[in-house]
Design an enzyme around this catalytic site. Structure first.
Site, PDB file in Angstrom:
ATOM      1  CD  GLU A   1      -3.189  -0.525   0.208  1.00  0.00           C
ATOM      2  OE1 GLU A   1      -3.063   0.547  -0.421  1.00  0.00           O
ATOM      3  OE2 GLU A   1      -4.180  -1.261   0.102  1.00  0.00           O
ATOM      4  CB  SER A   2       2.120   3.233   2.328  1.00  0.00           C
ATOM      5  OG  SER A   2       2.483   2.421   3.444  1.00  0.00           O
TER       6      SER A   2
END
Length: 205
Positions: A90-91
């Site tokens: 995700e990040s």
């Protein structure tokens, strides 16, 4: 006649004693025959070269945000490696990450999703991880399947529930594959910071 019987008896007794004295039963072994002066056997000596090698053991997980991710995972009964894998994809462990669609933080929560989960600050690592773990646990409980739960996290649970499978969306399919690959890489003892680090090894040694 009597003299002969007495002589035979004396001879038999003398011969029996000689035979008994000639046989040493101490070497027969067993608990009933104890050797005089024998040392007790306390155990067999083991050569150092024959000692068993230590068992193979994976190194403990060592990733960013270990304490916060571990706490969030335990709160919702998740495997912390799975939550790490989701954060990687995700990040890449960037707490200030913001997608073009508006998803933000370590687990990339949309504003509406964050509000529904009680997350006030999406860019606060602990709040974001708590919300992301909560949302992922809900999908796992709902679908009972890791790939479907990950697809729901990425593309929305309503769409996955309607289709009953991972949607034919390239981004979602790649997302599911990447998170699973990262989970497997971490489980195998590999460290990872990006989805690229999680790709299967082509030429393992």
């Amino acid at each position: 006649m009597v003299k002969l019987l007495i002589a035979g008896l004396i001879f038999a007794l003398a011969g029996g004693q000689a035979s008994a004295q000639a046989i040493d039963w101490r070497d027969a072994g067993g608990d009933l025959f104890e050797r005089t002066g024998a040392q007790p056997v306390t155990g067999l000596a083991v050569s150092p070269n024959l000692a068993s090698p230590p068992p193979p053991r994976l190194e403990p997980l060592s990733q960013p945000f270990m304490e916060a991710i571990g706490a969030a995972a335990r709160r919702h009964g998740l495997d912390e490696k799975l939550l790490h894998a989701l954060v990687i994809v995700e990040s890449g462990y960037r707490s200030d990450a913001l997608s073009p669609a508006g998803a933000g933080g370590l687990t990339q929560l949309m504003p509406g999703t964050a509000a529904a989960l009680g997350v006030r600050d999406r860019f606060d690592p602990e709040q974001n991880l708590s919300g992301g773990a909560d949302y992922l646990a809900r999908q796992l409980l709902r679908f009972g399947d890791l790939r479907l739960a990950l697809a729901a996290y990425n593309a929305g649970p309503a769409r996955v529930a309607r289709l009953g499978r991972v949607p034919e969306i390239a981004e979602t399919r790649a997302y599911v594959i990447n998170v699973v690959d990262c989970y497997l890489a971490l489980t195998a003892g590999r460290g990872a910071r990006t989805a690229r680090d999680c790709r299967p090894m082509e030429n393992p040694r």
